[in-house]
Design a protein around this motif. Structure first.
Motif, PDB file in Angstrom:
ATOM      1  N   PRO A  44      14.439  80.920  26.333  1.00  0.00           N
ATOM      2  CA  PRO A  44      14.018  80.472  25.003  1.00  0.00           C
ATOM      3  C   PRO A  44      15.105  79.637  24.337  1.00  0.00           C
ATOM      4  O   PRO A  44      16.294  79.952  24.441  1.00  0.00           O
ATOM      5  N   SER A  45      14.712  78.565  23.697  1.00  0.00           N
ATOM      6  CA  SER A  45      15.675  77.789  22.927  1.00  0.00           C
ATOM      7  C   SER A  45      16.212  78.668  21.798  1.00  0.00           C
ATOM      8  O   SER A  45      15.627  79.693  21.447  1.00  0.00           O
ATOM      9  N   VAL A  46      17.337  78.282  21.236  1.00  0.00           N
ATOM     10  CA  VAL A  46      17.914  79.075  20.141  1.00  0.00           C
ATOM     11  C   VAL A  46      16.941  79.141  18.973  1.00  0.00           C
ATOM     12  O   VAL A  46      16.771  80.191  18.343  1.00  0.00           O
ATOM     13  N   ALA A  47      16.266  78.039  18.681  1.00  0.00           N
ATOM     14  CA  ALA A  47      15.297  78.031  17.581  1.00  0.00           C
ATOM     15  C   ALA A  47      14.150  78.985  17.853  1.00  0.00           C
ATOM     16  O   ALA A  47      13.677  79.694  16.950  1.00  0.00           O
ATOM     17  N   ALA A  48      13.681  79.024  19.109  1.00  0.00           N
ATOM     18  CA  ALA A  48      12.577  79.918  19.449  1.00  0.00           C
ATOM     19  C   ALA A  48      13.008  81.379  19.426  1.00  0.00           C
ATOM     20  O   ALA A  48      12.243  82.263  19.017  1.00  0.00           O
TER      21      ALA A  48
END
Length: 340
Positions: free
Chosen positions: A113-117
């Motif tokens: 997962p991306s940091v934003a996700a």
């Protein structure tokens, strides 16, 4: 413990010790030092553990370390400081990816997962700014400890320094502005974005790494040519992989097609395929249909050939330096970029 190992490597053995002549041997020091800098019971520890658990290929830190060891120089900084410069550039890169994923709405980064996700957009944005702040602190410490080495930092014309770091956001902005659907305009638009988004950090890695290694202004300008061509090859190959997909991509395939970003494979497709302009401009054309037609056209093969030529040009640029393990490491990067 990590700091101690770096101290022994740089101060106890010296940079000419046989076990320390290849800059690629120092990349584990970068990984360990990044953890030491970032995971320290602070508010962003969870995010930094997340980032460090799925590291990239450390291309930029490899460039820093190789440029810092291109020539034997009494003026070069100790290895521990070269490692810290590499860490600083790597942290700025990671911050740019965090914010890139926010801008693009990307849910995945390196098969995770991306940091934003994972942590939310607001927290991700704050973490990105914090990463850049820590990077600047680390870099400032190295400069302060080596005043003679960095005395002429920023003086060389046509060499990128931190005063151009805003080019990263400039590239992100320009990418969102569609160019005219004209072959020459689209190619120039692409080159401007690649120079800003990818090239800026490649040039910074070479300028600060090269300065740390005691290179003069002309030698730094050679490294700028290397960085620009390598960045173009790197960006084109990223775009080819985005179209082709596959398990090594590490994120959602065809994301740029979804957003109608005119990547290099798209530009080649528009130039060679009758009717492609209409397909590209029509919102009724799905990204899946675009991808299928683009793949059939051979545009990705043509784009890959352009990347190979740029990588070769980068390799030719560093022929100005005498043979050394560091020069070979920079040349190996040109091969890795187009074969990944």
């Amino acid at each position: 413990m990590v700091e101690a190992s770096i101290l022994v490597a740089s101060d106890g053995l010296g940079v000419d010790h046989p076990s320390l002549t290849n800059p690629s041997d120092h990349l584990p020091l970068v990984a360990a030092r990044l953890r030491e800098i970032l995971v320290n019971e602070g508010g962003f520890d969870a995010i930094y553990r997340h980032l460090l658990a799925v590291p990239g290929k450390r291309v930029r830190s490899a460039m820093v370390l190789a440029c810092a060891r291109l020539l034997p120089s009494a003026a070069a900084v100790p290895l521990r400081d070269a490692v810290d410069v590499a860490c600083a550039i790597e942290m700025i890169h990671e911050a740019s990816l965090v914010h890139d994923d926010i801008c693009d709405g990307s849910l995945l980064r390196r098969d995770a997962p991306s940091v934003a996700a994972a942590f939310g957009v607001r927290t991700a944005a704050r973490a990105g700014f914090h990463l850049v702040g820590r990077a600047l602190q680390v870099l400032a410490r190295v400069l302060a400890d080596n005043p003679a080495v960095f005395a002429r930092l920023g003086e060389a014309s046509s060499v990128t320094y931190l005063d151009r770091i805003s080019d990263l956001s400039f590239g992100q902005l320009i990418e969102t502005l569609p160019p005219a659907v004209d072959d020459a305009a689209m190619r120039r638009h692409y080159e401007v974005v690649a120079e800003a988004k990818t090239g800026t950090l490649f040039r910074l890695a070479c300028s600060y790494g090269g300065t740390a290694g005691g290179l003069d202004h002309d030698q730094l300008r050679v490294l700028m040519r290397y960085a620009d061509q390598l960045a173009l090859a790197f960006q084109i190959m990223d775009d080819v992989r985005d179209v082709e997909g596959g398990p090594s991509l590490g994120k959602e395939a065809a994301g740029d097609l979804d957003r109608r970003v005119p990547t290099w494979p798209v530009i080649e497709w528009l130039a060679m395929r009758p009717g492609s302009h209409e397909m590209w401009l029509s919102r009724l054309t799905s990204s899946a249909d675009l991808r299928a037609d683009l793949m059939r056209s051979g545009a990705t093969r043509t784009a890959r050939a352009v990347a190979v030529r740029a990588a070769r040009t980068a390799g030719q640029a560093i022929s100005a330096f005498p043979p050394s393990p560091a020069r070979e490491q920079l040349r190996e990067l040109t091969v890795r970029v187009v074969s990944r």
